[in-house]
Design an enzyme around this catalytic site. Sequence first.
Site, PDB file in Angstrom:
ATOM      1  N   SER A   5       0.568  -1.309  -0.135  1.00  0.00           N
ATOM      2  CA  SER A   5      -0.147  -0.169  -0.251  1.00  0.00           C
ATOM      3  C   SER A   5       0.808   0.935   0.115  1.00  0.00           C
ATOM      4  CB  SER A   5      -0.770  -0.459   1.614  1.00  0.00           C
ATOM      5  OG  SER A   5      -1.188  -0.754   1.722  1.00  0.00           O
TER       6      SER A   5
HETATM    7  N1  SAH Z   1       0.024  -5.067   4.507  1.00  0.00           N
HETATM    8  C1  SAH Z   1       0.077  -5.315   2.387  1.00  0.00           C
HETATM    9  C2  SAH Z   1      -0.252  -5.529   1.772  1.00  0.00           C
HETATM   10  C3  SAH Z   1      -1.416  -5.569   1.317  1.00  0.00           C
HETATM   11  S1  SAH Z   1      -2.031  -5.875  -0.465  1.00  0.00           S
HETATM   12  C4  SAH Z   1       1.816  -4.607   2.833  1.00  0.00           C
HETATM   13  O1  SAH Z   1       1.872  -3.585   3.399  1.00  0.00           O
HETATM   14  O2  SAH Z   1       2.133  -4.650   1.679  1.00  0.00           O
HETATM   15  C5  SAH Z   1      -2.795  -7.225   0.519  1.00  0.00           C
HETATM   16  C6  SAH Z   1      -2.696  -8.974   0.816  1.00  0.00           C
HETATM   17  O3  SAH Z   1      -3.879  -9.379   1.098  1.00  0.00           O
HETATM   18  C7  SAH Z   1      -2.259  -9.649  -0.822  1.00  0.00           C
HETATM   19  O4  SAH Z   1      -1.319  -9.762  -0.450  1.00  0.00           O
HETATM   20  C8  SAH Z   1      -3.225 -10.611  -1.012  1.00  0.00           C
HETATM   21  O5  SAH Z   1      -1.861 -12.357  -1.043  1.00  0.00           O
HETATM   22  C9  SAH Z   1      -3.561 -10.855   0.723  1.00  0.00           C
HETATM   23  N2  SAH Z   1      -5.404 -11.130   0.992  1.00  0.00           N
HETATM   24  C10 SAH Z   1      -6.360 -11.792  -0.462  1.00  0.00           C
HETATM   25  N3  SAH Z   1      -7.053 -12.290  -0.248  1.00  0.00           N
HETATM   26  C11 SAH Z   1      -6.261 -12.956   1.573  1.00  0.00           C
HETATM   27  C12 SAH Z   1      -7.212 -13.984   2.414  1.00  0.00           C
HETATM   28  N4  SAH Z   1      -8.562 -14.662   2.116  1.00  0.00           N
HETATM   29  N5  SAH Z   1      -6.491 -14.158   3.136  1.00  0.00           N
HETATM   30  C13 SAH Z   1      -4.991 -13.516   3.379  1.00  0.00           C
HETATM   31  N6  SAH Z   1      -4.765 -13.100   2.724  1.00  0.00           N
HETATM   32  C14 SAH Z   1      -5.353 -12.498   1.503  1.00  0.00           C
END
Ligand code: SAH
Length: 197
Positions: A43
């Site tokens: 993000s």
């Molecule tokens: N917080 C992160 C950015 C996250 S992007 C950072 O600081 O880099 C959102 C993430 O959610 C992605 O990596 C995606 O793979 C994950 N995601 C999507 N659905 C999910 C689920 N059901 N359980 C766990 N992670 C999930």
Amino acid sequence: MVRDPRVVEALRSVPRELFLPSAWSEHAYDDRPIGIGHGQTISAPHMVAIMLDALQLEPGQRVLEVGTGSGYHAALAARLIHPGGRLTSVENVEDLARQARENLIAVGATEVTVVAGDGSQGWPSHAPYDRICLTCAAPRFAPPLLDQLATDGVILGPLGLDPSRLTRARRSTDGSWIEEDLGACAFVPLRGKFGFD
Ligand code: SAH
């Protein structure tokens, strides 16, 4: 607006370049999301700051993050719950979970445990949580997540898609819910049982 000066301090102290593919290092301080592989993004710093501020993190809290991604958001949150806090972060892409663990070790974020699995159902074995943060957009705050929140706990995350609304809900001591809309935002979708699949 970010009110908690500790959030700004955390942003200053965690090197974002360590959480990016090396080809992107020189863009580490651009205020925008950056791809980290598997169609996912880290993000933008301003969004991480807004979310950390809205979470009202305190030392000693137990926190659940859904969507570890690169681990950057978790590393910053770890600074804010130190000392004594525990953060469980769930990532459903195993490769990203493995990379995030390495990134978090590199910045000494020992408060964080990264688990691979479907975070749309929370992570019941470490519940209850004082704070739950979704870093991907969900259709709603699903019942299993709400069940894992402590009394007076706060859950925060983007709800809906195109655009999502950053939403905060608090479970008050009488069992009722107070929900606030904190504005429009853009996030990748939550997958899994309670996601957009
Ligand atoms: N917080 C992160 C950015 C996250 S992007 C950072 O600081 O880099 C959102 C993430 O959610 C992605 O990596 C995606 O793979 C994950 N995601 C999507 N659905 C999910 C689920 N059901 N359980 C766990 N992670 C999930």
